[in-house]
Design a protein around this motif. Sequence first.
Motif, PDB file in Angstrom:
ATOM      1  N   VAL A   2     -30.412 -89.939 -35.489  1.00  0.00           N
ATOM      2  CA  VAL A   2     -28.958 -89.805 -35.339  1.00  0.00           C
ATOM      3  C   VAL A   2     -28.454 -90.609 -34.145  1.00  0.00           C
ATOM      4  O   VAL A   2     -27.397 -90.305 -33.594  1.00  0.00           O
ATOM      5  N   ALA A   3     -29.191 -91.645 -33.763  1.00  0.00           N
ATOM      6  CA  ALA A   3     -28.782 -92.471 -32.615  1.00  0.00           C
ATOM      7  C   ALA A   3     -27.367 -93.030 -32.755  1.00  0.00           C
ATOM      8  O   ALA A   3     -26.629 -93.084 -31.766  1.00  0.00           O
ATOM      9  N   PRO A   4     -26.924 -93.479 -33.953  1.00  0.00           N
ATOM     10  CA  PRO A   4     -25.553 -94.000 -34.050  1.00  0.00           C
ATOM     11  C   PRO A   4     -24.488 -92.990 -33.656  1.00  0.00           C
ATOM     12  O   PRO A   4     -23.554 -93.324 -32.924  1.00  0.00           O
ATOM     13  N   ILE A   5     -24.598 -91.752 -34.108  1.00  0.00           N
ATOM     14  CA  ILE A   5     -23.568 -90.771 -33.780  1.00  0.00           C
ATOM     15  C   ILE A   5     -23.659 -90.358 -32.322  1.00  0.00           C
ATOM     16  O   ILE A   5     -22.648 -90.040 -31.687  1.00  0.00           O
ATOM     17  N   LEU A   6     -24.851 -90.382 -31.742  1.00  0.00           N
ATOM     18  CA  LEU A   6     -24.980 -90.103 -30.312  1.00  0.00           C
ATOM     19  C   LEU A   6     -24.254 -91.165 -29.501  1.00  0.00           C
ATOM     20  O   LEU A   6     -23.575 -90.851 -28.512  1.00  0.00           O
ATOM     21  N   ALA A   7     -24.402 -92.422 -29.914  1.00  0.00           N
ATOM     22  CA  ALA A   7     -23.717 -93.507 -29.212  1.00  0.00           C
ATOM     23  C   ALA A   7     -22.215 -93.390 -29.350  1.00  0.00           C
ATOM     24  O   ALA A   7     -21.467 -93.609 -28.380  1.00  0.00           O
ATOM     25  N   VAL A   8     -21.737 -93.037 -30.534  1.00  0.00           N
ATOM     26  CA  VAL A   8     -20.295 -92.911 -30.754  1.00  0.00           C
ATOM     27  C   VAL A   8     -19.718 -91.781 -29.918  1.00  0.00           C
ATOM     28  O   VAL A   8     -18.695 -91.949 -29.245  1.00  0.00           O
ATOM     29  N   VAL A   9     -20.360 -90.626 -29.941  1.00  0.00           N
ATOM     30  CA  VAL A   9     -19.859 -89.486 -29.167  1.00  0.00           C
ATOM     31  C   VAL A   9     -19.907 -89.788 -27.673  1.00  0.00           C
ATOM     32  O   VAL A   9     -18.973 -89.466 -26.926  1.00  0.00           O
ATOM     33  N   GLY A  10     -20.985 -90.414 -27.218  1.00  0.00           N
ATOM     34  CA  GLY A  10     -21.064 -90.780 -25.812  1.00  0.00           C
ATOM     35  C   GLY A  10     -19.981 -91.761 -25.405  1.00  0.00           C
ATOM     36  O   GLY A  10     -19.368 -91.627 -24.343  1.00  0.00           O
ATOM     37  N   LEU A  11     -19.713 -92.748 -26.270  1.00  0.00           N
ATOM     38  CA  LEU A  11     -18.672 -93.734 -25.978  1.00  0.00           C
ATOM     39  C   LEU A  11     -17.297 -93.095 -25.945  1.00  0.00           C
ATOM     40  O   LEU A  11     -16.510 -93.329 -25.013  1.00  0.00           O
ATOM     41  N   LEU A  12     -16.986 -92.274 -26.946  1.00  0.00           N
ATOM     42  CA  LEU A  12     -15.679 -91.620 -26.984  1.00  0.00           C
ATOM     43  C   LEU A  12     -15.485 -90.681 -25.799  1.00  0.00           C
ATOM     44  O   LEU A  12     -14.395 -90.609 -25.227  1.00  0.00           O
TER      45      LEU A  12
ATOM     46  N   GLN B 156     -18.656-103.235 -26.103  1.00  0.00           N
ATOM     47  CA  GLN B 156     -19.377-104.362 -26.677  1.00  0.00           C
ATOM     48  C   GLN B 156     -20.857-104.039 -26.874  1.00  0.00           C
ATOM     49  O   GLN B 156     -21.487-104.467 -27.845  1.00  0.00           O
ATOM     50  N   PHE B 157     -21.415-103.256 -25.965  1.00  0.00           N
ATOM     51  CA  PHE B 157     -22.829-102.920 -26.045  1.00  0.00           C
ATOM     52  C   PHE B 157     -23.121-101.954 -27.191  1.00  0.00           C
ATOM     53  O   PHE B 157     -24.173-102.015 -27.827  1.00  0.00           O
ATOM     54  N   LEU B 158     -22.170-101.051 -27.479  1.00  0.00           N
ATOM     55  CA  LEU B 158     -22.394-100.006 -28.479  1.00  0.00           C
ATOM     56  C   LEU B 158     -21.633-100.238 -29.783  1.00  0.00           C
ATOM     57  O   LEU B 158     -21.662 -99.366 -30.654  1.00  0.00           O
ATOM     58  N   GLN B 159     -20.973-101.389 -29.936  1.00  0.00           N
ATOM     59  CA  GLN B 159     -20.105-101.561 -31.095  1.00  0.00           C
ATOM     60  C   GLN B 159     -20.870-101.564 -32.415  1.00  0.00           C
ATOM     61  O   GLN B 159     -20.333-101.174 -33.459  1.00  0.00           O
ATOM     62  N   ARG B 160     -22.138-101.950 -32.406  1.00  0.00           N
ATOM     63  CA  ARG B 160     -22.897-101.965 -33.656  1.00  0.00           C
ATOM     64  C   ARG B 160     -23.167-100.568 -34.185  1.00  0.00           C
ATOM     65  O   ARG B 160     -23.509-100.388 -35.358  1.00  0.00           O
ATOM     66  N   TYR B 161     -23.011 -99.554 -33.323  1.00  0.00           N
ATOM     67  CA  TYR B 161     -23.221 -98.182 -33.775  1.00  0.00           C
ATOM     68  C   TYR B 161     -21.931 -97.520 -34.272  1.00  0.00           C
ATOM     69  O   TYR B 161     -21.988 -96.492 -34.933  1.00  0.00           O
ATOM     70  N   ILE B 162     -20.789 -98.084 -33.921  1.00  0.00           N
ATOM     71  CA  ILE B 162     -19.532 -97.353 -34.091  1.00  0.00           C
ATOM     72  C   ILE B 162     -19.207 -97.112 -35.554  1.00  0.00           C
ATOM     73  O   ILE B 162     -18.955 -95.979 -35.968  1.00  0.00           O
ATOM     74  N   VAL B 163     -19.212 -98.163 -36.374  1.00  0.00           N
ATOM     75  CA  VAL B 163     -18.828 -98.007 -37.776  1.00  0.00           C
ATOM     76  C   VAL B 163     -19.785 -97.073 -38.497  1.00  0.00           C
ATOM     77  O   VAL B 163     -19.383 -96.135 -39.189  1.00  0.00           O
ATOM     78  N   GLY B 164     -21.088 -97.281 -38.317  1.00  0.00           N
ATOM     79  CA  GLY B 164     -22.061 -96.428 -38.976  1.00  0.00           C
ATOM     80  C   GLY B 164     -21.990 -94.992 -38.491  1.00  0.00           C
ATOM     81  O   GLY B 164     -22.098 -94.054 -39.274  1.00  0.00           O
ATOM     82  N   GLY B 165     -21.769 -94.817 -37.191  1.00  0.00           N
ATOM     83  CA  GLY B 165     -21.714 -93.466 -36.651  1.00  0.00           C
ATOM     84  C   GLY B 165     -20.503 -92.695 -37.094  1.00  0.00           C
ATOM     85  O   GLY B 165     -20.562 -91.479 -37.286  1.00  0.00           O
ATOM     86  N   LEU B 166     -19.385 -93.366 -37.300  1.00  0.00           N
ATOM     87  CA  LEU B 166     -18.157 -92.669 -37.681  1.00  0.00           C
ATOM     88  C   LEU B 166     -18.071 -92.426 -39.175  1.00  0.00           C
ATOM     89  O   LEU B 166     -17.393 -91.494 -39.604  1.00  0.00           O
ATOM     90  N   THR B 167     -18.735 -93.232 -39.977  1.00  0.00           N
ATOM     91  CA  THR B 167     -18.597 -93.107 -41.430  1.00  0.00           C
ATOM     92  C   THR B 167     -19.738 -92.358 -42.096  1.00  0.00           C
ATOM     93  O   THR B 167     -19.531 -91.702 -43.113  1.00  0.00           O
ATOM     94  N   SER B 168     -20.932 -92.416 -41.538  1.00  0.00           N
ATOM     95  CA  SER B 168     -22.072 -91.797 -42.211  1.00  0.00           C
ATOM     96  C   SER B 168     -21.936 -90.293 -42.296  1.00  0.00           C
ATOM     97  O   SER B 168     -22.390 -89.679 -43.243  1.00  0.00           O
ATOM     98  N   GLY B 169     -21.323 -89.682 -41.287  1.00  0.00           N
ATOM     99  CA  GLY B 169     -21.174 -88.235 -41.292  1.00  0.00           C
ATOM    100  C   GLY B 169     -20.242 -87.714 -42.353  1.00  0.00           C
ATOM    101  O   GLY B 169     -20.212 -86.522 -42.619  1.00  0.00           O
ATOM    102  N   SER B 170     -19.466 -88.608 -42.976  1.00  0.00           N
ATOM    103  CA  SER B 170     -18.521 -88.155 -44.001  1.00  0.00           C
ATOM    104  C   SER B 170     -19.150 -88.155 -45.393  1.00  0.00           C
ATOM    105  O   SER B 170     -18.514 -87.747 -46.354  1.00  0.00           O
ATOM    106  N   VAL B 171     -20.405 -88.583 -45.509  1.00  0.00           N
ATOM    107  CA  VAL B 171     -21.047 -88.619 -46.822  1.00  0.00           C
ATOM    108  C   VAL B 171     -21.393 -87.222 -47.288  1.00  0.00           C
ATOM    109  O   VAL B 171     -21.206 -86.866 -48.440  1.00  0.00           O
ATOM    110  N   LYS B 172     -21.881 -86.417 -46.369  1.00  0.00           N
ATOM    111  CA  LYS B 172     -22.305 -85.059 -46.743  1.00  0.00           C
ATOM    112  C   LYS B 172     -21.945 -84.136 -45.610  1.00  0.00           C
ATOM    113  O   LYS B 172     -22.249 -84.419 -44.454  1.00  0.00           O
TER     114      LYS B 172
END
Length: 300
Positions: A214-224, A283-299
């Motif tokens: 779950v590294a992408p969502i950790l990065a998104v939450v940390g960034l926000l 810029q450092f975490l941008q590669r995680y942002i889209v995946g982290g914000l959208t993957s959680g909406s699948v299920k």
Amino acid sequence: MASDVATVRGQQTTLEHKPPRSRWWREVGWRHVIGVVAIAYCLLPLLYILSASLNPGGSLTGSNQLFKTIDFTNYSDLGSTDFSTWAVNSLIVASVTAVGTVLMCASAAYAFSRFRFTGRRATLTGLLLVQMFPQTLAFVAIFLLLLSIGDVFPVLGLNSRLALIAVYLGAALGTNAFLMYGFFNTIPRELDEAAKIDGATHAQIFVTIILRLVAPILAVVGLLSFIATYGEFVIARVVLQTPENFTLAVGLYNWAADERNAPWGLFAAGAVIASVPIIVLFQFLQRYIVGGLTSGSVKG
């Protein structure tokens, strides 16, 4: 004769497939116009504040002509102010809050996602309902609470960066826990079961398996969390009392409080420098942002 007919037919086919200009404007052109307007709307204030920071006159009205004067005096003058102290305070508060938010919300999301206990659904609903009310509604209660706690534990009272971090962490659980909860539900439970067969405990599963997935969502939450606390003003202004404990938002506000005599050049230079950590982190975490914000909406 046959070749002339073929040429004419080819030209007619090309004209038929070429969309008219009015159709292009209806389907595509208006999007370009909106995009250009949106970019200009976002860039002009940034260019204006950058131009003001390079104007040694110290007046915003003198910066109406962008980049008429380019001088780095305002940036050098920041060294003789408390700006560096405020920047360090902001980085400490935002970094500790971001790390604490990630750890706290990840633990809560893992518990809600993997465990089944009495009151689970009611607790999730309660967290969501609490987060519907903005934290600024409680700043009077926060002030009185910290004032009382400070009589017993001064380190958690008013004018304490640790108290400010605790307030921020208290408001970060609901929304971020829900965001992580949806992402955790996308991780197959079969991984947990396989790890349990190998003798792994819940703590080992959480730390060695789940957190890595779950590294992408950790990065998104940390960034926000970092962005929200780095520029937060209202709660910081209530909690912090002395200049040596101010964050950037509170310190820069004090510079601009007196509109007639405010050092607008220093303010603009400080605002430009204050934006650098956010830009670098994004810029450092941008590669995680889209995946982290959208993957959680699948299920969920």
